[in-house]
Design a protein around this motif. Structure first.
Motif, short mmCIF file in Angstrom:
data_model
loop_
_atom_site.label_atom_id
_atom_site.label_comp_id
_atom_site.label_asym_id
_atom_site.label_seq_id
_atom_site.Cartn_x
_atom_site.Cartn_y
_atom_site.Cartn_z
N TRP A 1 53.38 136.89 -76.32
CA TRP A 1 54.73 136.88 -76.73
C TRP A 1 55.35 136.03 -75.31
CZ3 TRP A 1 58.10 141.44 -77.84
CH2 TRP A 1 59.17 140.63 -78.14
N LEU A 2 56.31 134.77 -75.73
CA LEU A 2 56.96 134.00 -75.74
C LEU A 2 58.18 134.28 -75.64
CD1 LEU A 2 55.15 130.49 -74.73
CD2 LEU A 2 54.75 132.46 -73.04
N ASP A 3 58.85 134.47 -74.34
CA ASP A 3 60.79 134.86 -74.50
C ASP A 3 60.93 133.21 -75.97
OD1 ASP A 3 62.87 135.31 -74.92
OD2 ASP A 3 64.19 134.51 -72.89
N GLY A 4 61.78 133.46 -77.05
CA GLY A 4 62.46 132.52 -77.73
C GLY A 4 61.40 132.24 -78.37
N ALA A 5 60.06 132.85 -78.88
CA ALA A 5 58.79 132.50 -80.61
C ALA A 5 58.65 133.74 -80.41
CB ALA A 5 57.88 131.46 -79.21
N GLU A 6 57.72 133.82 -81.69
CA GLU A 6 56.66 134.66 -81.90
C GLU A 6 55.47 134.70 -81.42
OE1 GLU A 6 56.31 135.83 -85.97
OE2 GLU A 6 58.39 134.88 -86.61
N PRO A 7 54.48 135.93 -81.36
CA PRO A 7 53.85 135.72 -80.63
C PRO A 7 52.15 135.04 -81.03
CG PRO A 7 54.41 138.46 -81.35
CD PRO A 7 55.85 137.71 -81.49
N GLN A 8 51.93 134.93 -79.98
CA GLN A 8 50.75 133.68 -80.76
C GLN A 8 49.39 134.46 -80.31
OE1 GLN A 8 51.91 130.16 -77.66
NE2 GLN A 8 49.58 130.95 -76.61
N PRO A 9 48.19 134.19 -81.46
CA PRO A 9 47.41 135.11 -81.13
C PRO A 9 46.03 134.17 -80.03
CG PRO A 9 47.05 133.37 -82.62
CD PRO A 9 48.51 132.98 -82.33
N ALA A 10 45.14 135.52 -78.75
CA ALA A 10 44.01 135.12 -78.72
C ALA A 10 42.84 135.12 -78.67
CB ALA A 10 44.83 135.28 -76.97
N ALA A 11 41.59 134.34 -79.03
CA ALA A 11 41.14 134.41 -79.65
C ALA A 11 40.61 135.56 -78.14
CB ALA A 11 39.75 133.76 -79.62
N ASP A 12 40.19 136.82 -77.32
CA ASP A 12 39.75 137.49 -76.06
C ASP A 12 40.11 137.39 -75.39
OD1 ASP A 12 38.33 135.05 -74.40
OD2 ASP A 12 37.11 134.96 -75.84
N PRO A 13 39.79 138.25 -74.27
CA PRO A 13 40.59 138.88 -73.07
C PRO A 13 41.00 137.18 -72.45
CG PRO A 13 39.71 140.08 -74.23
CD PRO A 13 39.18 139.10 -74.51
N THR A 14 39.82 136.36 -72.10
CA THR A 14 39.66 135.34 -71.22
C THR A 14 40.82 134.13 -71.91
OG1 THR A 14 37.32 135.82 -70.62
CG2 THR A 14 38.10 133.55 -69.74
N CYS A 15 40.77 134.07 -73.10
CA CYS A 15 42.07 133.14 -74.18
C CYS A 15 42.61 133.69 -72.98
CB CYS A 15 41.61 133.18 -75.14
SG CYS A 15 39.93 131.75 -75.24
N LEU A 16 43.48 134.82 -73.45
CA LEU A 16 44.60 135.48 -73.34
C LEU A 16 44.56 134.80 -72.32
CD1 LEU A 16 47.54 136.97 -73.95
CD2 LEU A 16 45.61 139.58 -73.53
N LEU A 17 43.99 135.01 -70.73
CA LEU A 17 44.97 135.04 -68.89
C LEU A 17 45.14 133.39 -69.87
CD1 LEU A 17 41.72 137.02 -67.62
CD2 LEU A 17 43.74 137.51 -67.72
N ARG A 18 43.95 132.72 -70.32
CA ARG A 18 44.84 131.51 -69.79
C ARG A 18 45.66 130.93 -69.91
NH1 ARG A 18 39.28 128.04 -72.38
NH2 ARG A 18 40.90 126.03 -72.20
N ALA A 19 46.06 131.72 -71.76
CA ALA A 19 47.94 131.22 -71.88
C ALA A 19 48.42 132.02 -71.13
CB ALA A 19 47.60 131.68 -73.33
N VAL A 20 48.30 132.48 -70.64
CA VAL A 20 49.59 133.44 -69.19
C VAL A 20 49.12 132.48 -68.35
CG1 VAL A 20 49.98 134.75 -67.62
CG2 VAL A 20 49.15 135.39 -70.61
N GLN A 21 48.40 131.80 -67.63
CA GLN A 21 47.91 130.77 -67.58
C GLN A 21 48.73 129.41 -67.16
OE1 GLN A 21 45.04 127.86 -66.06
NE2 GLN A 21 44.29 129.67 -64.50
N ALA A 22 48.38 128.89 -68.90
CA ALA A 22 49.30 127.76 -68.80
C ALA A 22 50.67 128.23 -68.64
CB ALA A 22 49.04 127.28 -70.34
N ALA A 23 51.32 129.07 -69.62
CA ALA A 23 52.59 129.25 -70.23
C ALA A 23 52.90 129.22 -67.95
CB ALA A 23 52.80 130.75 -70.38
N LYS A 24 52.49 130.33 -67.44
CA LYS A 24 53.22 130.02 -66.15
C LYS A 24 53.52 129.11 -64.97
CE LYS A 24 51.96 134.66 -65.15
NZ LYS A 24 53.32 135.47 -64.10
N ALA A 25 52.37 128.16 -65.42
CA ALA A 25 52.83 126.53 -65.01
C ALA A 25 54.13 125.62 -65.79
CB ALA A 25 51.06 125.90 -65.16
#
Length: 474
Positions: free
Chosen positions: A384-408
């Protein structure tokens, strides 16, 4: 277990005194009054409480009866912290319909059966977890305890007679700690216990949703024991006074139809529903969505046989604390009105629905980072990124990748949710215990769960959430 308990009658009086009432004794002539008890912060009852109230579904259903030539109705909502004061009010014939957790439901049934005017029936379920993950034990942030057994000899806050307390008793018993003598349980309301935990007056807090998640989210506690370890279903449900519903059967049918409206809304629009519940309860939306979001609580109104079997198993615990009179549970449970409501509203077939154990709300869609459909609900999470609705992550590794990308990209993260790799409990990703096993990243709700995995997989390495986010491959 050294319990600081008041005598039953005094306890009831204190419970009523501590509740939040907005009562009105004046009902216009020719108007039928409907008093609904609920717990705004017990968010697995929201389809019969906070969400139902906010959406006005009950009032709308009753207005249709009035418009077709029926009586006028006045709905009064009464908010409480726990189930005990609600039962006290039902005994006094001051509440007609209410919702609460499984252990309080049993107490409600046992205490009301001797009074024909107060006698209740369990008519529907609000939400359930098939393994018991709605109850948890948390400890202070600086606690050195890693297993439930390490609480031996300590003071623990719990609402005695609640599902949270029942989980504590079962968990201690399973590891050989006598719950009657091995710990000291302080009988406290959830908010009192939360303060006691934060000030280190107690070594742990055993409570029902949403208190464990709230305290962990606020960085006031860490999770020690996930109720899912018990593998015993836990649920919340709706009880109604039989005398009232015999006089006004149309009210019960309208209530159950309205609960079906609220359940459909929550399952269809969980994020929007979480915002409404957060506004109505005062809880952070991130905490509400943890439990009410996809992959969290199963919001299903039907009274499933597996839940009733577990319900019957709870009786032994209640007898052990002297809080239970004999109750014919098969007679206490009455799904007939819900069966009629499902048929009348055209929502679905009761027999088909009661046989299903699939969570009606699951993470779906396409993972935007890993670029693949979410196909395994047991591994799927959300970011869940601020200003948007939650986006799906296929598995925990994909979720970590999404967090990494958001932080970058400098994006603000409101919350990240991930299922426990062993038990499936939906939890905050940044509060989980993480292991790296080869190229896989595995989240667990508790240190004990992670340790069980490491015993079977010695190559697995413990890492922090921050390390996992940094090390995951793009």
């Amino acid at each position: 277990m050294k319990k600081r308990l008041a005598p039953p009658l005094l306890a009831v009086a204190l419970a009523v005194a501590g509740c939040s009432l907005q009562s009105s004794d004046s009902t216009p002539a020719g108007t039928v009054k409907v008093v609904v008890g609920y717990q705004s912060k017990t968010i697995n009852t929201v389809t019969a409480g906070t969400l139902l109230k906010a959406q006005g579904y009950l009032e709308q259903r009753l207005q249709k009866i009035t418009d077709s030539g029926g009586a006028k109705y006045q709905v009064e909502w009464q908010d409480y912290d726990t189930g005990a004061p609600i039962t006290a009010q039902m005994l006094a014939e001051k509440i007609d319909i209410d919702s609460m957790g499984d252990y309080p439901l049993l107490i409600n049934g046992s205490r009301t059966q001797a009074n024909d005017r107060a006698k209740t029936a369990l008519v529907s379920v609000t939400g359930y977890n098939p393994r018991g993950a709605l109850n948890m034990v948390v400890v202070p942030q600086d606690s050195t305890a890693n297993t439930i057994g390490e609480l031996a000899g300590q003071k623990i806050s719990a609402s005695v007679g609640s599902a949270g307390h029942g989980t504590l008793v079962q968990a201690l018993s399973r590891v050989g700690v006598d719950p009657a003598r091995g710990v000291e349980v302080l009988n406290q309301q959830p908010q009192v216990g939360a303060t006691a935990l934060e000030s280190h007056q107690v070594g742990a807090l055993a409570q029902f949703v949403a208190w464990p998640g709230l305290l962990v989210f606020q960085n006031k506690a860490k999770l020690l024991y996930d109720g899912a370890e018990l593998g015993v279903p836990t649920f919340h449900g709706v009880v109604a006074r039989r005398s009232y519903t015999a006089d006004h059967p149309e009210v019960l049918q309208a209530f159950l139809a309205a609960q079906l409206d609220a359940t459909k809304f929550l399952n269809d629009k969980p994020f929007e529903a979480a915002k409404i519940v957060a506004d109505g309860s005062g809880l952070p939306q991130e905490v509400v969505y943890l439990y009410n979001g996809p992959g969290g609580t199963s919001f299903d109104t039907t009274v499933k046989p597996g839940l009733i079997d577990a319900f019957k198993g709870d009786v032994q615990y209640l007898k052990s604390i002297g809080d239970f009179a004999e109750l014919d549970i098969d007679k206490f449970v009455d799904p007939a009105p819900l069966r009629r409501a499902l048929a009348d509203t055209g929502v679905g077939d009761y027999d088909q629905a009661v046989a299903s154990t699939v969570n009606p709300s699951r993470v779906t869609g396409t993972d935007p980072v890993c670029a693949r459909p979410v196909s395994n609900a047991t591994q799927a999470g959300e970011l869940w990124l601020d200003g948007a609705e939650p986006q799906p992550a296929a598995d925990p590794t994909c979720l970590l990748r999404a967090v990494q990308a958001a932080k970058a990209q400098g994006k603000a993260i409101r919350a990240a949710y991930v299922p426990d790799a062993e038990l499936g409990t939906r939890w905050f990703a940044d509060k989980a215990v993480w292991l790296r096993d080869g190229d896989s990243f595995l989240p667990f709700t508790t240190p004990a769960a992670a340790q069980r995995y490491r015993q079977a997989h010695p190559a697995a390495v413990a890492i922090s959430y921050e390390q996992a986010v940094t090390e995951v491959r793009k």
